[in-house]
Design an enzyme around this catalytic site. Structure first.
Site, PDB file in Angstrom:
ATOM      1  CG  HIS A 171       0.389   6.262  -0.538  1.00 26.93           C
ATOM      2  ND1 HIS A 171      -0.742   6.716  -1.175  1.00 26.93           N
ATOM      3  CD2 HIS A 171      -0.032   5.709   0.649  1.00 26.93           C
ATOM      4  CE1 HIS A 171      -1.804   6.464  -0.422  1.00 26.93           C
ATOM      5  NE2 HIS A 171      -1.399   5.842   0.677  1.00 26.93           N
TER       6      HIS A 171
ATOM      7  CG  HIS B 185      -1.704   1.195   1.476  1.00 23.81           C
ATOM      8  ND1 HIS B 185      -3.057   1.255   1.218  1.00 23.81           N
ATOM      9  CD2 HIS B 185      -1.372   2.426   1.976  1.00 23.81           C
ATOM     10  CE1 HIS B 185      -3.519   2.455   1.532  1.00 23.81           C
ATOM     11  NE2 HIS B 185      -2.509   3.184   2.002  1.00 23.81           N
ATOM     12  CD  GLU B 186       1.764   3.476   3.777  1.00 23.58           C
ATOM     13  OE1 GLU B 186       1.916   4.541   3.137  1.00 23.58           O
ATOM     14  OE2 GLU B 186       0.810   3.291   4.552  1.00 23.58           O
TER      15      GLU B 186
END
Length: 323
Positions: free
Chosen positions: A242, A238-239
């Site tokens: 980003h 997920h990170e």
């Protein structure tokens, strides 16, 4: 030379950090803790503008973009633990965690043609101040490796939100720096790939200008880690989304037709982040489709975040500097 990595918008599953209760299990002992999800900041106007322009270009083409060429991201792992967490991270344990995490990243991003490669073993630092995220700049100044094109992930044993006082009963799952610069879209060809036009100049960056670039992730979220429901390595997935410039699926927290959300047309409108695995969640009943609870960029439990079949054929770009 400034290049763009074209990646598919990932169906994996900000500034305001959502908290919920979780369970941390170490050495067979479980304890309840408060878990904050993601503290990645909202995209700035420049990144939002690029998302908007690329989305518009894709709509105008009305054709399926060609798949991006394979790309390898040089990746550096760093374990940073408190003095009282040393026993939880012996060498063999760190090796297993790092191997599992690298596999999780490569599995998630393989459909986009992206591979993560670790040229050196993870670093290991015992520093309570750094492990609790009390001095992020000092930690990254000392540990960051590679150039702006290199991904650095700091797996901290007691990660807290930046600027927050450390609380041993409260943990942050992770956060990452969004891309901070990009070549003008005039340097993109009609198919969305970078051109070799001499008018498109490159930009050099001093290491001090990107020292904070990278991702901070709670070590207990790595595959086989101690954070129940979030221990399959998908927090890092997920990170890193980003880091590539992807936004939360619920970006904007609105059902308004004018709200662009994550700027991906195929992502159903979502007003609220997902908690757990709520099949049938529909926070915007007036919009087409149920909430994308299986998307890596939502907040579902790791077990619910599904994999390759949920990638969408829409190109996005992250600015990187060649080695």
């Amino acid at each position: 030379m400034l290049v763009f990595v074209a990646i598919f918008s990932l169906l994996l599953a900000v500034a305001s950090v959502e908290a919920r209760m979780g369970v941390l299990k170490n050495d067979g002992q479980a304890r309840s803790v408060e878990v904050s999800m993601c503290d990645t900041q909202h995209p700035d106007d420049a990144l939002r503008s690029i998302h908007s322009e690329l989305s518009a270009q894709t709509k105008l083409r009305k054709v399926k973009p060609r798949a991006p060429q394979a790309f390898t991201v040089k990746t550096y792992f760093h374990f940073v633990v408190t003095a009282d967490s040393v026993a939880l991270y012996p060498p063999e344990r760190r090796n297993l965690l790092a191997t599992g995490q690298l596999q999780a990243l490569n599995t998630a991003y393989a459909p986009a043609g992206i591979t993560f490669s670790t040229p050196v073993p993870p670093t290991y630092t015992v520093n309570t101040t750094w492990a609790t995220n009390s001095d992020d700049v000092a930690m990254k100044t000392a540990l960051r490796a590679g150039t702006y094109s290199s991904l650095n992930i700091y797996f901290q044993s007691n990660l807290s939100a930046p600027g927050a006082a450390y609380d041993p009963s409260s943990f942050l799952l992770g956060y990452c720096q969004m891309p901070t610069s990009a070549t003008s879209t005039s340097c993109l060809s009609s198919l969305g790939h970078n051109t070799t036009d001499s008018s498109c100049t490159s930009t050099s960056y001093a290491p001090t200008s990107y020292v904070s670039d990278g991702c901070n992730v709670l070590a207990a979220t790595m595959p086989g880690g101690a954070m129940q429901d979030y221990n399959q390595g998908k927090t890092a997935v997920h990170e890193v989304g980003h880091w590539f410039g992807l936004l939360h699926t619920f970006e904007g927290n609105s059902c308004a037709s004018t709200d662009k959300g994550d700027f991906v047309d195929d992502t159903p409108q979502e007003m609220t982040a997902t908690d757990g695995c709520p099949a049938g969640k529909d926070s915007c009943p007036g919009s087409k489709g149920l909430d994308p609870i299986g998307n890596y960029m939502d907040y579902s439990n790791d077990a619910w975040l599904v994999a390759p079949e949920c990638f969408l054929p829409l190109l996005y770009f992250h600015p990187l500097l060649d080695e």
